[in-house]
Write an enzyme that holds these catalytic residues in place. Sequence first.
Site, mmCIF file in Angstrom:
data_model
loop_
_atom_site.group_PDB
_atom_site.id
_atom_site.type_symbol
_atom_site.label_atom_id
_atom_site.label_comp_id
_atom_site.label_asym_id
_atom_site.label_seq_id
_atom_site.Cartn_x
_atom_site.Cartn_y
_atom_site.Cartn_z
ATOM 1 N N CYS A 1 -4.832 12.337 12.184
ATOM 2 C CA CYS A 1 -5.569 11.088 12.392
ATOM 3 C C CYS A 1 -5.298 10.640 13.822
ATOM 4 C CB CYS A 1 -5.128 10.049 11.375
ATOM 5 S SG CYS A 1 -3.396 9.721 11.453
ATOM 6 N N LYS B 1 0.843 -1.210 0.000
ATOM 7 C CA LYS B 1 0.000 0.000 0.000
ATOM 8 C C LYS B 1 0.876 1.257 0.000
ATOM 9 C CE LYS B 1 -1.675 1.663 4.035
ATOM 10 N NZ LYS B 1 -1.469 3.095 4.333
ATOM 11 N N ASN B 2 1.898 1.279 0.854
ATOM 12 C CA ASN B 2 2.669 2.512 1.028
ATOM 13 C C ASN B 2 3.683 2.752 -0.073
ATOM 14 O OD1 ASN B 2 1.127 2.980 3.219
ATOM 15 N ND2 ASN B 2 2.682 2.451 4.748
ATOM 16 N N ARG C 1 0.218 14.723 12.370
ATOM 17 C CA ARG C 1 0.670 14.502 10.981
ATOM 18 C C ARG C 1 1.005 15.830 10.273
ATOM 19 N NH1 ARG C 1 -0.955 9.305 9.773
ATOM 20 N NH2 ARG C 1 0.840 9.242 8.413
ATOM 21 N N PRO C 2 1.967 16.602 10.782
ATOM 22 C CA PRO C 2 2.341 17.868 10.126
ATOM 23 C C PRO C 2 2.946 17.640 8.731
ATOM 24 C CG PRO C 2 3.934 17.285 11.808
ATOM 25 C CD PRO C 2 2.829 16.277 11.922
ATOM 26 N N ILE C 3 3.016 18.727 7.934
ATOM 27 C CA ILE C 3 3.664 18.605 6.614
ATOM 28 C C ILE C 3 4.752 19.656 6.437
ATOM 29 C CG2 ILE C 3 1.667 17.550 5.467
ATOM 30 C CD1 ILE C 3 1.117 20.359 4.234
ATOM 31 N N ASP C 4 5.264 20.198 7.558
ATOM 32 C CA ASP C 4 6.293 21.248 7.471
ATOM 33 C C ASP C 4 7.515 20.809 6.675
ATOM 34 O OD1 ASP C 4 6.456 19.539 9.871
ATOM 35 O OD2 ASP C 4 8.342 20.569 10.204
ATOM 36 N N LEU C 5 7.881 19.541 6.771
ATOM 37 C CA LEU C 5 9.088 19.071 6.048
ATOM 38 C C LEU C 5 8.797 18.935 4.546
ATOM 39 C CD1 LEU C 5 10.269 16.425 8.666
ATOM 40 C CD2 LEU C 5 11.281 18.685 8.242
ATOM 41 N N ARG D 1 -4.518 10.924 4.323
ATOM 42 C CA ARG D 1 -3.190 11.513 4.525
ATOM 43 C C ARG D 1 -2.287 11.252 3.325
ATOM 44 N NH1 ARG D 1 0.689 14.372 7.367
ATOM 45 N NH2 ARG D 1 2.688 13.511 6.790
ATOM 46 N N ARG E 1 -8.602 -0.426 4.559
ATOM 47 C CA ARG E 1 -7.714 0.578 3.947
ATOM 48 C C ARG E 1 -6.379 -0.041 3.564
ATOM 49 N NH1 ARG E 1 -6.075 4.836 7.559
ATOM 50 N NH2 ARG E 1 -4.851 5.277 5.706
ATOM 51 N N ILE F 1 7.973 7.279 16.832
ATOM 52 C CA ILE F 1 7.680 7.973 15.578
ATOM 53 C C ILE F 1 6.428 8.840 15.683
ATOM 54 C CG2 ILE F 1 7.203 7.688 13.091
ATOM 55 C CD1 ILE F 1 10.047 6.807 13.912
HETATM 56 C C1 EPZ Z 1 4.291 6.994 6.049
HETATM 57 O O1 EPZ Z 1 3.545 8.060 6.576
HETATM 58 C C2 EPZ Z 1 3.350 5.794 6.035
HETATM 59 N N1 EPZ Z 1 2.181 6.087 5.214
HETATM 60 C C3 EPZ Z 1 2.891 5.469 7.464
HETATM 61 O O2 EPZ Z 1 2.108 4.277 7.397
HETATM 62 C C4 EPZ Z 1 4.129 5.195 8.315
HETATM 63 O O3 EPZ Z 1 3.720 4.940 9.647
HETATM 64 C C5 EPZ Z 1 5.059 6.407 8.272
HETATM 65 O O4 EPZ Z 1 5.409 6.697 6.893
HETATM 66 C C6 EPZ Z 1 6.341 6.185 9.051
HETATM 67 O O5 EPZ Z 1 6.996 5.069 8.556
HETATM 68 C C7 EPZ Z 1 2.294 6.044 3.856
HETATM 69 O O6 EPZ Z 1 3.356 5.805 3.321
HETATM 70 C C8 EPZ Z 1 1.036 6.320 3.081
HETATM 71 P P1 EPZ Z 1 6.357 10.373 8.046
HETATM 72 P P2 EPZ Z 1 4.156 9.561 6.508
HETATM 73 O O7 EPZ Z 1 6.291 11.657 7.312
HETATM 74 O O8 EPZ Z 1 5.075 9.704 5.367
HETATM 75 C C9 EPZ Z 1 6.758 13.644 11.434
HETATM 76 C C10 EPZ Z 1 0.247 2.904 7.767
HETATM 77 O O9 EPZ Z 1 -0.235 2.399 8.797
HETATM 78 N N2 EPZ Z 1 6.658 14.622 10.353
HETATM 79 O O10 EPZ Z 1 7.486 9.452 7.775
HETATM 80 O O11 EPZ Z 1 3.014 10.503 6.636
HETATM 81 C C11 EPZ Z 1 5.461 12.877 11.634
HETATM 82 O O12 EPZ Z 1 4.575 13.602 12.465
HETATM 83 C C12 EPZ Z 1 0.721 4.345 7.778
HETATM 84 O O13 EPZ Z 1 0.398 2.302 6.673
HETATM 85 C C13 EPZ Z 1 6.907 15.961 10.619
HETATM 86 O O14 EPZ Z 1 7.193 16.330 11.752
HETATM 87 O O15 EPZ Z 1 4.988 9.591 7.859
HETATM 88 C C14 EPZ Z 1 5.941 11.605 12.289
HETATM 89 O O16 EPZ Z 1 6.134 11.856 13.676
HETATM 90 C C15 EPZ Z 1 0.507 5.009 9.142
HETATM 91 N N3 EPZ Z 1 6.809 16.858 9.595
HETATM 92 C C16 EPZ Z 1 7.310 11.367 11.626
HETATM 93 O O17 EPZ Z 1 7.697 12.624 11.085
HETATM 94 C C17 EPZ Z 1 6.506 16.471 8.311
HETATM 95 O O18 EPZ Z 1 6.461 17.335 7.409
HETATM 96 C C18 EPZ Z 1 7.290 10.332 10.508
HETATM 97 O O19 EPZ Z 1 6.275 10.700 9.620
HETATM 98 C C19 EPZ Z 1 6.259 15.103 8.061
HETATM 99 C C20 EPZ Z 1 6.348 14.198 9.092
#
Ligand code: EPZ
Length: 420
Positions: free
Chosen positions: A115, A22-23, A120-124, A91, A398, A328
């Site tokens: 969620c 999925k991911n 789930r911020p998107i600042d990065l 997301r 999902r 995480i």
């Molecule tokens: C991906 O989410 C996966 N989803 C998630 O799987 C997975 O848990 C996650 O990566 C971590 O491995 C998909 O690929 C669709 P991140 P993603 O950005 O990319 C913080 C599942 O169950 N962060 O790697 O959204 C964030 O809050 C799902 O299949 C920022 O601070 O996760 C988190 O603490 C759940 N700023 C950490 O980084 C940002 O701009 C990792 O998040 C982005 C993220």
Amino acid sequence: MDTFIIQGGVPLNGEVAISGAKNAVLPILAATLLTSEPCVIRRVPDLSDVHFMGKILQSLGADFTFEDGTVKVHAKRVKTRGDYDLIRKMRGSICILGPLLGRKGKATVSMPGGCVIGTRPIDLHLKGLRSLSAEVKVREGYVQVAAKRLQGNEVFLGGRVGPTVLGTANTMMAAVLAEGVTVIESAACEPEVVDLAHFLISMGAKIQGAGSPRIVVTGVEKLHGAEHEVIPDRIEAATYAIAAAATNGEVTLTNMRCDHLAAVLDKLKEAGVRFEARGSSLKILSGGEIQAVDVSTQPYTGFPTDVQAQLMALMLKASGLSIITERIFESRFMHANELARLGADIAIEGPSAIVRGGADLSGAEVMASDLRASAALVIAGLMCKGRTQVNRIYHLDRGYEVMDKKLRSLGARVKRSKEK
Ligand code: EPZ
């Protein structure tokens, strides 16, 4: 809403084929927006998130068909504004931002919803796009990005808890058509990022270092259509491996990649699970005496946060105390309260859950809350005697392809029904 009715206490036995990841497929579907030519993606799992992404691509003007695990996408012309309601509901849809910006020089998408597992911020993501000279505005719940011409640059994408998977995907997808070279430092190393890079390279992109913390992208003028087969879903594989161990069964997982599960297999071995790992298949053997283990979730190649809930379910039958620390996401223990309804003894101390194994478990009615928490509830229901009803099973749909059918093929007594 659908529910699972499980009669637990039956060891799982037999063979189960693992579906496409999925991911990996969600960002790969978004990447098809980068070309006006048709793309074919194979081994796509039949999941609600995939159909949802299909709707988003169609709302942007792309043709999208899904038949027998094969998706055909043709984004001949594409709009730059995503449907507010569609996008904020999933997301993973945030990863259309990079390709739209790369292809059209601008994009407007709704801020993704948070969620149950965290804000789930998107600042990065926005830092990555700004580093490529995009102008970023957040207005009335929308993110607007625009650039006359994206310029390659160096960007450090590490956040407070490490790399971002979809943030790396978005930045990489915008960089492939930028002018010059982009270096992403502290890039996510997940296999799903590597699979996306492989798809982009098959479209004509120039990318080196995917899978390492330093990805180098050399911009090209245009990308062409391509065909791609998605990697197997390592999280689904880990879920079935743990379900087999939790029910003391003997199950062979096929069409998978053991090399994507090194941390999980290492932890299962420490927990006393017996198995034979053979590259693309993994045989879980019965008779292992489950031991309590400690684990902290980490970015890849560490123990995945998406397997934390499932491991917690297994620890319910371990002798002794396990300490499971979630590094995480800020609140990914929703499953603990529901597991307690089955008799589990779990104390939450800050980022850690302390699981006292060996408690006497019995079936009950429980509520799914997020995708992986639902999987943990199903594993616990399979493990303990009696009837367990898992409500709101749409969370499972999902990310797990026909889970009830796969479990029944392994001898589990599980049926799907409408919630009364
Ligand atoms: C991906 O989410 C996966 N989803 C998630 O799987 C997975 O848990 C996650 O990566 C971590 O491995 C998909 O690929 C669709 P991140 P993603 O950005 O990319 C913080 C599942 O169950 N962060 O790697 O959204 C964030 O809050 C799902 O299949 C920022 O601070 O996760 C988190 O603490 C759940 N700023 C950490 O980084 C940002 O701009 C990792 O998040 C982005 C993220």
